[in-house]
Design a protein around this motif. Structure first.
Motif, short mmCIF file in Angstrom:
data_model
loop_
_atom_site.label_atom_id
_atom_site.label_comp_id
_atom_site.label_asym_id
_atom_site.label_seq_id
_atom_site.Cartn_x
_atom_site.Cartn_y
_atom_site.Cartn_z
N GLN A 124 -19.16 -3.99 -3.08
CA GLN A 124 -17.72 -3.74 -3.02
C GLN A 124 -17.08 -3.70 -4.40
O GLN A 124 -16.12 -2.95 -4.62
CB GLN A 124 -17.05 -4.81 -2.15
CG GLN A 124 -17.38 -4.71 -0.68
CD GLN A 124 -16.89 -3.40 -0.07
OE1 GLN A 124 -15.70 -3.20 0.15
NE2 GLN A 124 -17.82 -2.49 0.21
N SER A 126 -12.20 -7.90 -3.13
CA SER A 126 -12.82 -8.04 -1.80
C SER A 126 -14.23 -8.61 -1.88
O SER A 126 -15.09 -8.10 -2.60
CB SER A 126 -12.85 -6.68 -1.11
OG SER A 126 -13.43 -6.77 0.17
N HIS A 127 -14.49 -9.70 -1.14
CA HIS A 127 -15.80 -10.35 -1.02
C HIS A 127 -16.29 -10.99 -2.32
O HIS A 127 -17.49 -11.26 -2.44
CB HIS A 127 -16.86 -9.35 -0.52
CG HIS A 127 -16.60 -8.85 0.87
ND1 HIS A 127 -16.93 -9.56 2.00
CD2 HIS A 127 -16.03 -7.70 1.31
CE1 HIS A 127 -16.58 -8.87 3.08
NE2 HIS A 127 -16.04 -7.74 2.69
N ASP A 165 -13.51 6.19 -1.57
CA ASP A 165 -14.22 5.01 -1.06
C ASP A 165 -15.37 4.61 -1.96
O ASP A 165 -16.21 3.79 -1.60
CB ASP A 165 -14.73 5.26 0.36
CG ASP A 165 -15.75 6.40 0.43
OD1 ASP A 165 -15.95 7.09 -0.59
OD2 ASP A 165 -16.33 6.61 1.51
N SER A 197 0.82 -1.21 0.00
CA SER A 197 0.00 0.00 0.00
C SER A 197 0.85 1.26 0.00
O SER A 197 0.43 2.31 -0.51
CB SER A 197 -0.94 0.01 1.21
OG SER A 197 -1.86 -1.05 1.14
N GLU A 199 -7.14 -4.07 -3.37
CA GLU A 199 -8.00 -5.23 -3.11
C GLU A 199 -9.33 -5.17 -3.86
O GLU A 199 -10.41 -5.19 -3.26
CB GLU A 199 -8.24 -5.39 -1.61
CG GLU A 199 -6.96 -5.60 -0.81
CD GLU A 199 -7.21 -5.79 0.67
OE1 GLU A 199 -8.28 -6.31 1.03
OE2 GLU A 199 -6.34 -5.42 1.46
N PRO A 206 -9.15 0.02 -0.10
CA PRO A 206 -9.55 -1.38 0.11
C PRO A 206 -10.93 -1.55 0.72
O PRO A 206 -11.52 -2.63 0.63
CB PRO A 206 -8.46 -1.91 1.05
CG PRO A 206 -7.97 -0.70 1.77
CD PRO A 206 -8.05 0.43 0.79
N VAL A 207 -11.45 -0.50 1.37
CA VAL A 207 -12.79 -0.57 1.97
C VAL A 207 -13.69 0.43 1.26
O VAL A 207 -13.51 1.64 1.38
CB VAL A 207 -12.74 -0.26 3.48
CG1 VAL A 207 -14.15 -0.35 4.07
CG2 VAL A 207 -11.80 -1.22 4.20
N ARG A 208 -14.62 -0.08 0.47
CA ARG A 208 -15.53 0.79 -0.27
C ARG A 208 -16.81 1.01 0.51
O ARG A 208 -17.15 0.26 1.42
CB ARG A 208 -15.86 0.16 -1.63
CG ARG A 208 -14.91 0.54 -2.75
CD ARG A 208 -13.62 -0.26 -2.75
NE ARG A 208 -13.79 -1.63 -3.20
CZ ARG A 208 -12.81 -2.51 -3.29
NH1 ARG A 208 -11.57 -2.18 -2.93
NH2 ARG A 208 -13.04 -3.75 -3.70
N ARG A 209 -17.53 2.07 0.14
CA ARG A 209 -18.78 2.41 0.82
C ARG A 209 -19.80 1.28 0.64
O ARG A 209 -20.01 0.79 -0.47
CB ARG A 209 -19.33 3.72 0.22
CG ARG A 209 -20.57 4.25 0.91
CD ARG A 209 -20.25 4.81 2.27
NE ARG A 209 -19.35 5.95 2.21
CZ ARG A 209 -19.75 7.22 2.08
NH1 ARG A 209 -21.04 7.50 1.98
NH2 ARG A 209 -18.86 8.19 2.08
N LEU A 210 -20.42 0.89 1.72
CA LEU A 210 -21.45 -0.15 1.65
C LEU A 210 -22.71 0.39 0.96
O LEU A 210 -22.95 1.60 0.93
CB LEU A 210 -21.79 -0.66 3.04
CG LEU A 210 -20.68 -1.44 3.76
CD1 LEU A 210 -21.11 -1.77 5.18
CD2 LEU A 210 -20.33 -2.72 3.00
#
Length: 443
Positions: free
Chosen positions: A309, A333-334, A228, A36, A330, A206-210
């Motif tokens: 995601q 992811s999921h 995000d 990263s 990432e 790596p963490v996008r808005r739900l």
């Protein structure tokens, strides 16, 4: 397009060496190995040149300013195990990257900077060179905070002055421009080029808005999708509404609908959706996105997390204009394995057909394997692909280039690249044999 990246004494990186970049660049590696940090260095420069504070040579970021990265202070960014090299001193941070626009006949350039610790944990620019085809300059920190400048192709350095300090690591004060006289044009022309290249960045963390059950849409296509992916659905709604309006009026499918149709295409190939629908809630500004599978429409909020995601990743790829640089962490992811392989297909297709560069940090073996297949099929050229493996050696990061031949074969294959599958198979066979022996003995 970015052509290379080089970091010295940056976070866990004592030195990356010159990391060659391609239209498709994939970075693999273990957790906390430094992957990263490669992307963070570029985001750091982007938020620095966009900053309104001209006193900052590096904008390390603030959680209250919506910055892409928040890195703390100089001591937090300086490699704790850094050492002097032929490029930087032991207490210096070095960042370099090169760029080459894809437009024929347009010259590329190189940005090279070195930083030392300043007051209050800030960074002070010690050296800067930005050059491109006879245009550019070099700036050097001297004594008492004074800087001297050397325009490209000039024979002599300028006089030294604290007012000659480059602002935000690229621009100049009026006094510096005035002192340069006729050489100023060669200096001033480079700043817009650098700004333009950094402005091509699209980043997804790596963490996008739900997913939300409904979205307030302002009636326009957003200017960006956010780090995000918060505005990714806004872009999807804008494109979907454009398609609906044209259909109601009996008009041909407009260019604005390409993003919506493209998202349906790739989600379908990933096995995540047969179709997408956008529906306005009454006469309000609220819209919901429906995912259709097997003839049944479900709200985006009610389908698997993998859809919410990956949707920003798909939208980012389709939203990017020609020449954009999309950096994603990432993207898998999921997602189940089949969807991960189709991610590779999407990246290759968009890069080839629309001239978009992708720099992807990933743990996905399925994405890697499909990329190897695409090379073997001659869908992806070897010169358009760079892959790296990052691992830790003690307290520093090591970058290993993965060479891919025309058959898609990777050499060298890093030890424990995706775990020890052979070792796991041996352990499984051993456990099975021991259990069977116990079953027989107890019979």
């Amino acid at each position: 397009m970015l052509t290379h990246l080089k970091l010295n004494n940056f976070k866990i990186w004592r030195s990356t060496g010159q990391m060659q970049l391609a239209p498709l660049t994939l970075v693999f590696g273990t957790n906390s190995s430094g992957k990263s940090s490669l992307i963070q260095s570029l985001l750091l420069l982007r938020q620095t040149v966009k900053s309104q504070d001209t006193s900052l040579d590096l904008n390390f970021g603030s959680p209250d300013s919506n910055d892409s990265v928040v890195l703390g202070q100089f001591a937090d960014v300086l490699c704790r195990h850094g050492a002097a090299t032929g490029i930087v001193k032991a207490k210096q941070i070095g960042i370099e990257f090169g760029w080459q626009p894809r437009e024929p006949g347009v010259a590329g350039g190189t940005f090279t900077a070195k930083y030392v610790q300043g007051q209050g944990g800030s960074a002070d620019l010690a050296y800067l060179r930005i050059g491109s085809a006879g245009r550019g300059f070099t700036a050097q920190l001297g004594r008492h905070g004074a800087y001297k400048l050397l325009p490209e192709n000039a024979r002599y350095w300028s006089k030294q002055s604290p007012t000659f300090k480059p602002q935000r690591s690229f621009s100049f004060s009026d006094s510096a421009v005035k002192a340069l006289g006729g050489d100023a044009d060669r200096v001033l022309s480079v700043g817009p080029m650098l700004l333009a290249e950094l402005g091509r960045f699209i980043y997804l963390g790596p963490v996008r808005r739900l997913a939300q059950r409904d979205y307030i849409w302002n009636g326009r296509m957003p200017g960006s999708i956010g780090d995000d992916g918060a505005q990714a659905v806004d872009a999807l709604i804008a494109s979907g509404v454009a398609k609906q309006v044209a259909a109601k009026r009996g008009l041909p499918v407009p260019a604005a609908a390409a993003l919506f149709n493209g998202a349906i295409h790739w989600l379908s190939r990933m096995g995540l959706a047969d179709d997408l629908q956008v529906r306005q809630l009454g006469r309000s500004a609220r819209y919901e996105v429906l995912v259709v599978n097997n003839g049944e429409a479900s709200n985006l909020k009610d389908v698997g997390v993998g859809v919410s995601q990956v949707l920003p990743v798909v939208v980012a790829a389709l939203f990017a204009e020609r020449g954009s640089i999309v950096m994603v962490e990432e993207p898998e992811s999921h997602l189940h394995p089949v969807a991960q392989t189709e991610l590779a297909e999407m990246l290759a297709s968009v890069s080839r057909d629309r001239g978009v560069q992708f720099i992807v940090e990933t743990h996905s073996e399925h994405l890697l394997r499909r990329m190897q297949t695409l090379v073997a099929r001659e869908t992806v050229k070897t010169e358009d692909l760079r892959m790296y493996f990052v691992e830790r050696e003690g307290n520093i990061a090591k970058l290993q280039a993965l060479d891919v031949d025309v058959f898609g074969t990777i050499r060298p294959w890093p030890e424990h690249f995706f775990g020890d599958s052979a070792g796991e198979a041996r352990e499984q066979a051993k456990a099975r044999a021991e259990r069977m022996k116990r079953v027989v003995s107890n019979a």
